[in-house]
Design an enzyme around this catalytic site. Sequence first.
Site, PDB file in Angstrom:
ATOM      1  N   ARG A  11       9.454  -4.950 -29.869  1.00 41.91           N
ATOM      2  CA  ARG A  11       8.905  -6.173 -29.263  1.00 41.91           C
ATOM      3  C   ARG A  11       7.643  -5.888 -28.450  1.00 41.91           C
ATOM      4  O   ARG A  11       6.897  -6.790 -28.104  1.00 41.91           O
ATOM      5  CB  ARG A  11       9.958  -6.880 -28.404  1.00 41.91           C
ATOM      6  N   CYS A 173      -6.464   1.050   4.299  1.00 42.46           N
ATOM      7  CA  CYS A 173      -7.550   0.073   4.519  1.00 42.46           C
ATOM      8  C   CYS A 173      -6.949  -1.283   4.892  1.00 42.46           C
ATOM      9  O   CYS A 173      -7.536  -2.056   5.643  1.00 42.46           O
ATOM     10  CB  CYS A 173      -8.384  -0.119   3.260  1.00 42.46           C
ATOM     11  N   CYS A 186      15.839  -3.960   6.342  1.00 41.32           N
ATOM     12  CA  CYS A 186      16.858  -4.830   5.749  1.00 41.32           C
ATOM     13  C   CYS A 186      18.145  -4.842   6.568  1.00 41.32           C
ATOM     14  O   CYS A 186      18.836  -5.847   6.667  1.00 41.32           O
ATOM     15  CB  CYS A 186      17.211  -4.366   4.346  1.00 41.32           C
ATOM     16  N   CYS A 243     -12.127   3.452   7.235  1.00 39.17           N
ATOM     17  CA  CYS A 243     -10.726   3.859   7.021  1.00 39.17           C
ATOM     18  C   CYS A 243     -10.566   5.352   7.271  1.00 39.17           C
ATOM     19  O   CYS A 243     -11.317   6.167   6.741  1.00 39.17           O
ATOM     20  CB  CYS A 243     -10.280   3.508   5.597  1.00 39.17           C
TER      21      CYS A 243
HETATM   22 ZN    ZN Z   1      -8.552   3.421   2.981  1.00 38.54          ZN
END
Ligand code: ZN
Length: 253
Positions: A11, A173, A186, A243
């Site tokens: 498939r 970032c 959780c 960053c």
């Molecule tokens: Zn980054």
Amino acid sequence: MDDRQRLRYSRHLLLNEFGEEAQERLLRAHALVIGAGGLGSAALMYLAASGVGRITVCDGDRVELTNLQRQIVHRTSSVGEPKAASAAETLRQLNPDIRIEALEERASPERLGFLVRGADVVLDCSDNFATRHALNRACVAERKPLVSGAGIRFDGQVAVFDLRHEDAPCYNCLFADDTVEAEERCATMGVFAPLVGIIGTFQALEAIKLVAGVGETLAGRLMLFDALASGWHEVRLSRDTQCRVCGSKRAAA
Ligand SMILES: [Zn+2]
């Protein structure tokens, strides 16, 4: 591919956009999945069924009764067993064609670096910021595509950081590791069972497209899902040139 494989994956082969070459690429691919919880369960089942030829699953926890409401790769009989081994057992029954490696450990940053180096695509199905950031740093260093997912209560998110490309944003970032964010788990917040299935399945979809070279991936976009309202919201991502993880590395390169 032999005749049995052609039948098993028929498939996929019928899809014009997929076909035999993409399936062959999938069979040769190695996916690293960090976490065999709710996200990992769904992602692992689809990666295995689809014919990703080699899957490494890494998780240091054991199966608990409270996991079974959403972590569908585990069985009631697996309670008390290591999650990695329990997941591997289910996946081997699902598809004996492929290679499954179970790592019963909480990988250190150094270990993650080693594991990421050997993978073609990395799925972050973990449940804590420390692992998410360590895995992102490893993917930036090794320039591997990272498929990130998260789900808590009724809220889910998925993003692709295709760090093979120079200008790609990284996880840091978007969510810098020096921002103080309350860890939501959780265990205390609750999580709607099908939510993690939807997000984990989305992660498998993106990982398969990345290694098979099919379609357009989610790279550079963050998808947010509200399971209570049944709504998706898309956010465009761009690289943070300041960053601390990908910025300095690239400036130095
Ligand atoms: Zn980054």
